[in-house]
Design an enzyme around this catalytic site. Structure first.
Site, short mmCIF file in Angstrom:
data_model
loop_
_atom_site.label_atom_id
_atom_site.label_comp_id
_atom_site.label_asym_id
_atom_site.label_seq_id
_atom_site.Cartn_x
_atom_site.Cartn_y
_atom_site.Cartn_z
CG ASP A 317 -2.03 0.96 1.19
OD1 ASP A 317 -2.21 1.59 0.13
OD2 ASP A 317 -2.72 1.12 2.21
CG ASP A 605 -7.06 -4.78 1.85
OD1 ASP A 605 -7.46 -4.74 0.68
OD2 ASP A 605 -6.68 -3.79 2.48
#
Length: 858
Positions: A317, A605
């Protein structure tokens, strides 16, 4: 009493008065019900670990051998062997203590890691919200549950704001279930959306999960790939050793008699079979896992401590991982003008800016939490904290009026926006915030200096161009809108207000960490929900490769898998405005060619993290469900910690490989020396007595093994490509090294024995025994040269080698030599030993260089 911030703001939907338990009630309930834990029935006590050391078949064989030493003296024509029996039992005891130390340390490390991974829950006690370990929940507690949270205990919903739970852990049903007031919820289920207040009814073993915990604990713990490989290796070596032992035993019986033949064979079998290898591997993994925790990487499964070293692609990320996740609003755009947020306004008079501040304030779920030191901290997503702080710095008391929230449409990675409906005594208001390109599509009008006007294509273009301008400055951009009333759907016909640009500077260590990953042959891909321009700017700043190619989520949706694979193969490393499903799709295409480490924080996720070779959750901003499915939790959410974990994983693999190299080389030499001498040397007795063989085993397999597990990373550990995940522990190169150096060591030891044999069998035995210990230094030196490491890089290894040598000198030059049937050796014998060490060292270095040159690593 409701939970209030210092501003008087009532968080989320908790308008009803809920005070929870008092501190004294909590203490009484914990005394009555205990901790909220699923009891580990198979928890191993220190006594169990100690006793297990003496339950090994090989140890029991030694105990039998000690008994035979006592009994054989009562047979005709046999001498008493009490000293041998005592020495054998002493060595058994010392060996057991070494094994206990290794296993106890590994077990305690595992327990410590499990305790650190305990989920965190939010409870209301004494009218104040606290973050506590889920193990501290008691019946009667009021839990606050939000999307991504694990439910910490069984309970009943007392307030619900569209709560949906995934109960697949209990039911196997993948669809989330909506929970209304009065319905039951269960421990270890997790919230997929919405929020709720839950009153705890059952904890620990009384929960639904607790009822089936006994059955779950009957399932055998999965062995690591290392353990399976070593068990197979141990079986093969054991079979070979038993054949040699049988030959030695039979030959020894005819040459030296029943007792010496039998004891030599038993001792050789015990010394040569590497039954301790799996335990050493677990200890090595435990040492590595503890080192990773010190580097802020919490390992949730011990086997991951080595598999992380095989990672050759990281999907990371951006926010909080490559950047600091310390958001602050630096610019804002209202009424067609850009303003610097650092310019403090004494009083906000512009109606449009007032509305945007109110939107920031009300469309926000930030709260304050009480700490153990009675201070408070912000709790929430960093972007929300930034816009709330921006609003609070500029709002007057009249603007801070707290309104009752009657509805909320939560933010999600798919929607990329959040909407709330609030009301006062006069009217209802809808406030929305989110990605500008998403929010603007929900708007039909725009507010300019307090006047509401139709939103045309030209106005949209101006707003989106400004969004791009902010993003090109590496700002995270958020758009704001509102409307009076609900008018059918809260998210239709909104009135555009403006933009805020927030800075989130790259972490200073990220650039160096990325460069080291690249030099280590590790590809790094950024997958973010942020604006593509912002993503590209940050990627360039931290030194990512191929930053010109940026794919967005909508663009991914238009590509077939084969087309997307081609983009990946061509080097596309930046993916922006993505959803968790995009992340999962990218992972599915990568995992056939790479060993992928996937980072994530949101509840959605979890699937990608669970599917990845190594799943990595964010410890600070990650949801509890994501942490529970992850292999590693980053306690600081920092990309450089991933780099550190990979370095440590590679080090663990190398250290275990070094120990196997060292141990098997010594074992081969032991077996061959005794086998060759027994078959071909004309001696009065065995080349080594049983107690001497066991002494070699104790010194070479004990302290040195533990010390090798503590070796620091080699200087070049991150300068070569990663190994393949399925690469065997003993690869072709290592097999050749072990075999050739084992033969070399055998030859030098037999020569040293043969040269000193004219001085007497006891003196030659003493030279041979001392040679085994002395040549430890030579073998370790060759291994460290191969790794390009210095002697003093590991102080524990130096200490272990010195202790081994001092113990050997003690049984040679003190009265202890009588018990081991040894004699002091003089200058000539030491010249022979040291000459062998020099020749052995030269040959070892030469063999190592030749094998490295001729045999590929992989």
């Amino acid at each position: 009493m409701s939970i209030s911030m210092k501003t008087g703001r009532v968080p989320a939907f908790k308008a009803a008065a809920i005070s929870g338990l008092t501190t004294s009630q909590v203490a009484e309930l914990r005394e009555e019900y205990g901790r909220n834990e699923i009891i580990r029935k198979k928890k191993i006590s220190a006594w169990s670990i100690l006793l297990n050391q003496f339950a090994s078949p090989l140890i029991l064989i030694l105990v039998v051998a000690a008994g035979l030493s006592l009994l054989i003296g009562y047979l005709p024509l046999q001498e008493p062997r009490e000293i041998d029996a005592i020495l054998i039992m002493g060595i058994v005891l010392l060996s057991g203590l070494f094994g206990f130390f290794q296993d106890y340390r590994a077990e305690r490390t595992i327990e410590t890691l499990q305790a650190m991974a305990t989920p965190i829950s939010r409870v209301i006690r004494d009218g104040v919200e606290h973050e506590i370990s889920s193990a501290d929940i008691v019946p009667g507690d009021i839990l606050e549950i939000k999307a991504g949270d694990l439910v910490g205990a069984d309970g009943v919903v007392v307030q619900s704001n569209a709560l949906q739970l995934d109960e697949s852990i209990l039911t196997g049903e993948s669809l989330a279930i909506r929970k209304a007031k009065g319905e039951e919820v269960f421990m270890h289920t997790h919230a997929t959306s919405g929020s709720a207040m839950i009153k705890v009814t059952q904890t620990g073993m009384e929960t639904r999960v607790g009822e089936i915990a006994g059955e779950l604990q009957e399932i055998a713990e999965e062995k690591t790939s290392f353990q399976r490989e070593l068990a197979d290796l141990g079986r093969k070596l054991s079979l070979l050793t038993l054949v040699i032992t049988l030959v030695v035993g039979v030959t020894g019986y005819f040459k030296f008699g029943l007792y010496q033949g039998l004891m030599t064979a038993i001792s050789l079998a015990v010394a040569a079979i590497p039954e301790g290898l799996p335990a050493v591997v677990v200890l090595g993994l435990a040492i590595g896992a503890r080192a990773m925790v010190q580097k802020k990487a919490l390992i949730r499964r011990l086997s991951v401590a080595e598999s992380i070293g095989a990672v050759d692609l990281i999907c990371t990320d951006k926010t909080g991982t490559l950047t600091k996740n310390e958001m602050s609003v630096t610019k804002y755009f209202v009424n067609g003008d850009v303003s610097d947020a650092r310019d403090k306004l004494s009083k906000v008079t512009d109606i449009t800016l007032q509305r945007m501040l109110q939107c920031s304030f009300h469309c926000n779920n930030v709260e304050t939490l009480s700490q153990a030191d009675e201070t408070k901290k912000w709790s929430g997503e960093q972007t929300e904290i930034a816009i709330l702080q921006f609003a609070l710095d500029r709002m007057t008391n009249s603007l801070e009026q707290e309104l009752n929230r009657i509805d909320e449409i939560p933010f999600s990675s798919e929607r990329k926006m959040m909407t709330v409906v609030v009301e006062d005594d006069r009217q209802q208001l809808t406030y929305t915030k989110g990605a500008p390109e998403v929010v603007i599509e929900k708007c039909s009008h725009v507010m300019l200096k307090g006047e509401i006007l139709p939103l045309g294509e030209d106005e949209k273009r101006i707003i989106l161009n400004q969004t791009e301008n902010f993003a090109s400055e590496a700002l995270r951009v958020m758009g704001f809108a509102f409307k009076e009333g609900v008018d059918g759907s809260p998210e239709k016909n909104l009135i555009w207000l403006g933009l805020m640009g927030m800075t989130d500077l790259p972490r200073p260590e990220a650039k160096e960490a990325l460069a080291e990953c690249h030099s280590a042959g590790i590809r790094v891909i950024m997958i973010t929900g942020d604006n593509p321009t912002t993503a590209k700017a940050i990627a360039s700043e931290v030194g990512m490769k191929n930053t010109e190619q940026v794919l967005t989520g909508p663009e991914i949706d238009l590509l077939q898998d084969e087309e997307l694979r081609k983009r990946l193969d061509a080097g596309s490393n930046i993916f922006a405005r993505t959803t968790p499903m995009h992340k999962l799709r990218i992972l599915n295409l990568l995992e056939n060619d790479y060993t992928v480490a996937m980072t994530g924080d949101g509840v959605n996720d979890a699937l990608a993290i669970k599917r990845a070779s190594v799943g990595i959750a964010m410890g600070q901003k990650g949801t509890e469900v994501t942490k529970q499915v992850a292999d590693i939790i980053l306690l600081d959410d920092n990309f450089s910690t991933i780099r550190d974990a990979i370095r440590q994983g590679r080090t663990i693999f190398q250290n275990i490989r070094k120990f196997i190299d060292y141990l098997l080389t010594c074992n081969i030499a032991e077996v061959l020396v005794i086998f060759i001498a027994t078959l071909y040397f004309d001696l009065e007795g065995p080349v080594l007595l049983a107690v001497q063989i066991l002494w070699i085993n104790l010194l070479t397999d004990g302290l040195v093994a533990i010390a090798l597990g503590a070796d620091p990373p080699a200087y070049d550990v991150m300068k070569h490509p990663p190994r393949k995940l399925n690469e065997p522990l003993i690869n072709k190169r290592l097999a050749w090294l072990i075999g050739l150096i084992g033969l070399k060591l055998t030859a030098i030891l037999l020569i040293a024995f043969w040269v000193t044999l004219p001085l007497g069998l006891e003196k030659a035995r003493t030279v041979l025994l001392s040679g085994f210990v002395l040549y430890e230094f030579v073998r370790i030196g060759a291994i460290r040269s191969q790794e390009q490491m210095g002697w003093f890089d590991n102080k524990w290894l130096i200490a272990a080698l010195l202790v081994s040598m001092l113990l050997q000198l003690a049984i040679v030059y003190t009265p202890l030599n009588e018990f081991f049937s040894l004699v002091p050796i003089g200058a000539y014998e030491w010249i022979v030993l040291l000459s062998g060490a020099v020749v052995g060292g030269i040959l070892a270095f030469g063999i190592t260089k030749l094998v490295i040159k001729l045999i590929p690593q992989h």
